[in-house]
Write a protein that holds these residues in place. Structure first.
Motif, PDB file in Angstrom:
ATOM      1  N   LEU A   1      36.050  -5.814  -3.270  1.00  0.00           N
ATOM      2  CA  LEU A   1      36.057  -4.669  -2.202  1.00  0.00           C
ATOM      3  C   LEU A   1      35.403  -4.987  -0.853  1.00  0.00           C
ATOM      4  CD1 LEU A   1      34.184  -2.160  -4.551  1.00  0.00           C
ATOM      5  CD2 LEU A   1      36.426  -1.656  -3.423  1.00  0.00           C
ATOM      6  N   GLN A   2      34.617  -5.996  -0.881  1.00  0.00           N
ATOM      7  CA  GLN A   2      34.042  -6.437   0.158  1.00  0.00           C
ATOM      8  C   GLN A   2      35.373  -7.177   1.222  1.00  0.00           C
ATOM      9  OE1 GLN A   2      31.058  -9.015  -1.317  1.00  0.00           O
ATOM     10  NE2 GLN A   2      29.252  -7.679  -1.050  1.00  0.00           N
TER      11      GLN A   2
ATOM     12  N   THR B   1      42.220  -9.517   5.477  1.00  0.00           N
ATOM     13  CA  THR B   1      43.689  -9.036   5.451  1.00  0.00           C
ATOM     14  C   THR B   1      43.838  -7.641   5.200  1.00  0.00           C
ATOM     15  OG1 THR B   1      43.993 -11.188   4.201  1.00  0.00           O
ATOM     16  CG2 THR B   1      45.775  -9.540   3.808  1.00  0.00           C
ATOM     17  N   GLY B   2      42.714  -6.943   4.689  1.00  0.00           N
ATOM     18  CA  GLY B   2      42.865  -5.556   4.280  1.00  0.00           C
ATOM     19  C   GLY B   2      43.386  -5.381   2.996  1.00  0.00           C
ATOM     20  N   THR B   3      44.032  -4.167   2.726  1.00  0.00           N
ATOM     21  CA  THR B   3      44.651  -4.039   1.428  1.00  0.00           C
ATOM     22  C   THR B   3      45.946  -3.350   1.712  1.00  0.00           C
ATOM     23  OG1 THR B   3      44.162  -2.949  -0.979  1.00  0.00           O
ATOM     24  CG2 THR B   3      43.628  -1.974   1.167  1.00  0.00           C
ATOM     25  N   TRP B   4      46.732  -3.017   0.681  1.00  0.00           N
ATOM     26  CA  TRP B   4      47.662  -2.456   0.759  1.00  0.00           C
ATOM     27  C   TRP B   4      47.642  -0.720   1.534  1.00  0.00           C
ATOM     28  CZ3 TRP B   4      47.806  -4.587  -4.476  1.00  0.00           C
ATOM     29  CH2 TRP B   4      48.784  -5.749  -4.430  1.00  0.00           C
TER      30      TRP B   4
ATOM     31  N   LEU C   1      42.283  -2.663 -13.129  1.00  0.00           N
ATOM     32  CA  LEU C   1      42.422  -1.939 -11.762  1.00  0.00           C
ATOM     33  C   LEU C   1      41.195  -1.704 -11.235  1.00  0.00           C
ATOM     34  CD1 LEU C   1      43.852  -0.314  -9.564  1.00  0.00           C
ATOM     35  CD2 LEU C   1      43.724   1.632 -11.234  1.00  0.00           C
ATOM     36  N   TYR C   2      39.995  -1.813 -11.947  1.00  0.00           N
ATOM     37  CA  TYR C   2      38.606  -2.015 -11.546  1.00  0.00           C
ATOM     38  C   TYR C   2      38.509  -3.251 -11.060  1.00  0.00           C
ATOM     39  CZ  TYR C   2      33.471  -1.726 -11.995  1.00  0.00           C
ATOM     40  OH  TYR C   2      32.216  -1.818 -11.316  1.00  0.00           O
TER      41      TYR C   2
ATOM     42  N   LEU D   1      40.921  -2.100  -5.518  1.00  0.00           N
ATOM     43  CA  LEU D   1      41.794  -1.646  -4.485  1.00  0.00           C
ATOM     44  C   LEU D   1      41.119  -0.472  -3.707  1.00  0.00           C
ATOM     45  CD1 LEU D   1      45.269  -1.967  -6.083  1.00  0.00           C
ATOM     46  CD2 LEU D   1      44.064  -3.599  -4.836  1.00  0.00           C
ATOM     47  N   THR D   2      41.288  -0.460  -2.546  1.00  0.00           N
ATOM     48  CA  THR D   2      40.645   0.699  -1.538  1.00  0.00           C
ATOM     49  C   THR D   2      41.675   1.725  -1.090  1.00  0.00           C
ATOM     50  OG1 THR D   2      40.714  -0.794   0.268  1.00  0.00           O
ATOM     51  CG2 THR D   2      38.753  -0.725  -0.891  1.00  0.00           C
ATOM     52  N   CYS D   3      43.005   1.385  -1.642  1.00  0.00           N
ATOM     53  CA  CYS D   3      44.251   2.323  -0.963  1.00  0.00           C
ATOM     54  C   CYS D   3      44.334   3.464  -1.929  1.00  0.00           C
ATOM     55  CB  CYS D   3      45.350   1.489  -0.616  1.00  0.00           C
ATOM     56  SG  CYS D   3      45.980   0.778  -2.631  1.00  0.00           S
TER      57      CYS D   3
END
Length: 486
Positions: free
Chosen positions: A267-268, A276-279, A292-293, A297-299
Motif C-alpha cells: 500500500l505504501q 510507480t503507482g498501481t493499475w 488479494l489482501y 491494490l488501491t485501484c
C-alpha cells in the motif's frame, strides 16, 4: 404420385450451420453430402483437438490425410498428453504437425519431459511461425531453450515451473541472479509487442523493485494468472502490464501478521507519489482473499470473485479492507454463517461500508455451522444491509447441510435410522418466511430485477424464489458466467 421435391439450401447457409456446430454434430453432418463432408471437416478442426492415447492419434491422423492431405491447414489448436503415447506414434504425430501451417495453439501437459524424451519435438515446434499460444504444465531448462528459439508472435503463454523434479524454480538453492533472469517480465520480453495473456504457476518469485532487468513494458497484456508458494512483488507486474484488465492470484498460506506486513508495504509503495503507482483500473479479480489482501491494490476492481471455499470470522477484516479500495460492482463470496451474526463487524457491516456503495451484483453462499444460530434473524439483518445498495442482481444461497446431524460429511447421504429432532438453527430455517424476505427485497431494492434466493434445509427440505428479469436472464458477451451464479 407426384415426385418428392428436395429443397435446395444455399451453400453459404450450409457452411454457417457447419461452423456453428460442435464437433460431434459436424461428424454427423459429414455423412449428409459431399459439400458438408468438406466444410464440416474444416469446422471440426477449428476446435481444440485433444490427443492423449495411441488410438486417438491413429484416428486423428487417418482423418487428416483424407481429401488428399488438404486438412492439415485447418488444424488450429492441439492439446497433447505425450507421456501415455508410444514412441512411434509420437514421431509420426510430430512429423504431421510440421505440415500444420496454420496451427495457432499448442498445449503439452508434460512439455519438459517430452522435450527430454523426444528432442526432435523442439525442432518441429520452433519452425511453427503461426503459433500464438504455447503451454506446458512442466517447464524447466528445455522449455526455456524452446522459448528462446521460437520465431513467432506469441499472444498467450501458460507455464508451470513447479512440476519439474530436478532443477525446478522452487529450489531454494537457486541463485538470485538466475531467478531474476527468469522472472516473467524480463524473461518473456521478446514478446512485449504481442503478449496479452500469461499464466505462470509454481515458480519462486523475488522482491525486485528497481532491478534494471524488469524494465520491459507489455502494452497488450490483459490477463495475468500467478500461482506460487511465496509472495510475489506486484510492482514489476504493475510497471510491465499497465493495461491489465484480468488478474488471478493464489499464493501460499501466510500468517496474518506476515500478510498484514506485505499489504502495508505494498500500500505504501503504490500510494507513494514518487513511485510507480498501481493499475488505474482492473475489470476482474479471481482468486484467494488473502492473495488479494497481500497485493495491497488501491485501484478499483469491477468484478471480484473470492475462491476461498469458506470465509471465516477472521477474514471479515481482510474482506472489508479489500472492498474499501476495490469498490466492486460485482462480488462473489462463500462464507461461514458466523459472518451474519455480528452486526458491527460481520458481512452486513461490510456491505454497509463505503466500498460497497457501487455493488450492482452480488452472489453469496452462506454455510451456517452453529446449531444454535438464529438464521432467520441473521438473514433479516442481511436484507437491511442490502437495502442501501444499488443492487440489480442477487444470488443468495443458504446451504444448511452442515447443520444436519444425520450427515457426517458434505455429499454423504443421510443416515437411514430415525433422525434426531431439529436443532435450533434447523428450526429457524424451517420457520423462515422466504416469501416475506423476497417481498422485503423488492420493496427496498427498486432496481432489483434478477434474483434467486435458495434455502437448502433443514435436512432434505428446499425452497427457492425468483425475480425473473424481463426478456430473460442476460449477461454481456465475454463475461464468465461462473462469476455470476452459485
Amino acid at each position: 404420385m407426384a415426385a418428392a421435391i428436395t429443397p435446395s439450401i444455399n451453400d453459404d447457409i450450409l457452411r454457417e450451420v457447419a461452423f456453428s456446430s460442435p464437433p460431434d454434430t459436424c461428424a454427423r453432418l459429414m455423412l449428409t453430402c459431399r459439400y458438408l463432408y468438406h466444410e464440416a471437416a474444416k469446422s471440426t478442426l477449428q476446435h481444440e483437438v485433444y490427443l492423449g492415447c495411441d488410438a486417438q492419434i491413429d484416428r486423428f491422423l487417418r482423418f487428416l490425410v483424407a481429401e488428399d492431405h488438404t486438412r492439415f491447414r485447418y488444424v488450429r489448436s492441439l492439446r497433447l498428453h505425450l507421456n501415455l503415447l508410444s514412441s512411434d506414434l509420437v514421431r509420426k504425430l510430430f512429423d504431421n504437425i510440421a505440415h500444420m501451417t496454420r496451427l495457432t495453439s499448442l498445449e503439452m501437459s508434460d512439455g519438459e519431459l517430452a522435450l527430454e524424451t523426444y528432442p526432435y519435438i523442439g525442432d518441429v515446434v520452433k519452425r511453427i511461425t503461426s503459433l500464438q499460444h504455447l503451454g506446458s504444465c512442466t517447464a524447466g531448462w528445455l522449455v526455456i531453450a524452446l522459448l528462446n528459439d521460437l520465431d513467432c508472435d506469441l499472444t498467450s503463454i501458460n507455464l508451470d515451473w513447479g512440476a519439474v523434479v530436478d532443477e525446478s524454480f522452487r529450489d531454494n538453492r537457486m541463485k538470485r541472479e538466475t531467478l531474476l533472469q527468469y522472472h516473467p517480465v524480463p524473461f518473456l520480453s521478446k514478446w512485449t509487442h504481442s503478449l496479452s495473456e500469461l499464466r505462470c504457476s509454481g515458480g519462486r518469485t523475488l522482491n525486485i523493485p528497481g532491478d534494471p532487468e524488469c524494465t520491459a513494458v507489455y502494452p497488450k497484456m490483459r490477463k495475468l494468472t500467478i500461482t506460487c508458494d511465496n509472495f510475489p512483488d506486484p510492482l514489476p507486474y504493475i510497471r510491465a502490464y499497465p493495461n491489465l484488465t484480468h488478474l488471478s492470484a493464489v499464493f501460499g498460506g501466510f500468517a496474518h501478521v506476515e500478510s498484514a506486513h506485505h499489504r502495508k508495504r505494498n500500500l505504501q509503495r503504490q500510494l507513494d507519489p514518487r513511485g510507480t503507482g498501481t493499475w488505474r483500473h482492473i475489470e476482474q479479480y479471481t482468486g484467494h482473499l488473502g492473495s488479494l489482501y497481500q497485493l495491497g491494490l488501491t485501484c478499483a476492481i469491477d468484478r471480484v470473485r473470492i475462491d476461498d471455499p469458506l470465509l471465516a470470522e477472521s477474514d471479515v477484516e481482510l474482506l472489508s479492507d479489500i472492498i474499501f479500495h476495490a469498490k466492486p460492482r460485482h462480488l462473489k463470496i462463500a462464507c461461514d454463517g458466523a459472518l451474519l451474526l455480528d452486526q458491527h463487524t460481520g458481512l452486513s457491516a461490510t456491505l454497509l461500508g463505503y466500498g460497497a456503495s457501487r455493488l450492482e451484483s452480488l452472489v453469496v453462499t452462506i454455510l451456517p455451522r452453529d446449531k444454535d444460530m438464529d438464521i432467520g434473524s441473521a438473514l433479516d439483518t442481511l436484507a437491511c444491509a442490502l437495502a442501501i445498495l444499488p443492487l440489480c442482481r442477487l444470488r443468495l444461497l443458504v446451504e444448511g447441510v452442515l447443520l444436519d446431524p444425520t450427515r457426517p460429511y458434505i455429499g454423504v447421504p443421510p443416515a437411514p435410522a430415525s433422525p434426531p429432532p431439529y436443532n435450533f438453527a434447523e428450526r429457524s430455517l424451517s420457520k423462515f418466511d422466504l416469501d416475506g424476505f423476497m417481498w422485503m427485497l423488492t420493496e427496498t431494492l427498486p432496481r432489483l430485477n434478477d434474483a434467486i434466493v435458495r434455502i437448502h434445509g433443514p435436512r432434505e427440505h428446499r425452497q427457492e424464489r425468483k425475480i425473473e428479469p424481463s426478456g430473460g436472464s442476460y449477461l454481456a458477451s465475454g463475461l464468465d458466467r461462473s462469476l455470476f451464479e452459485f
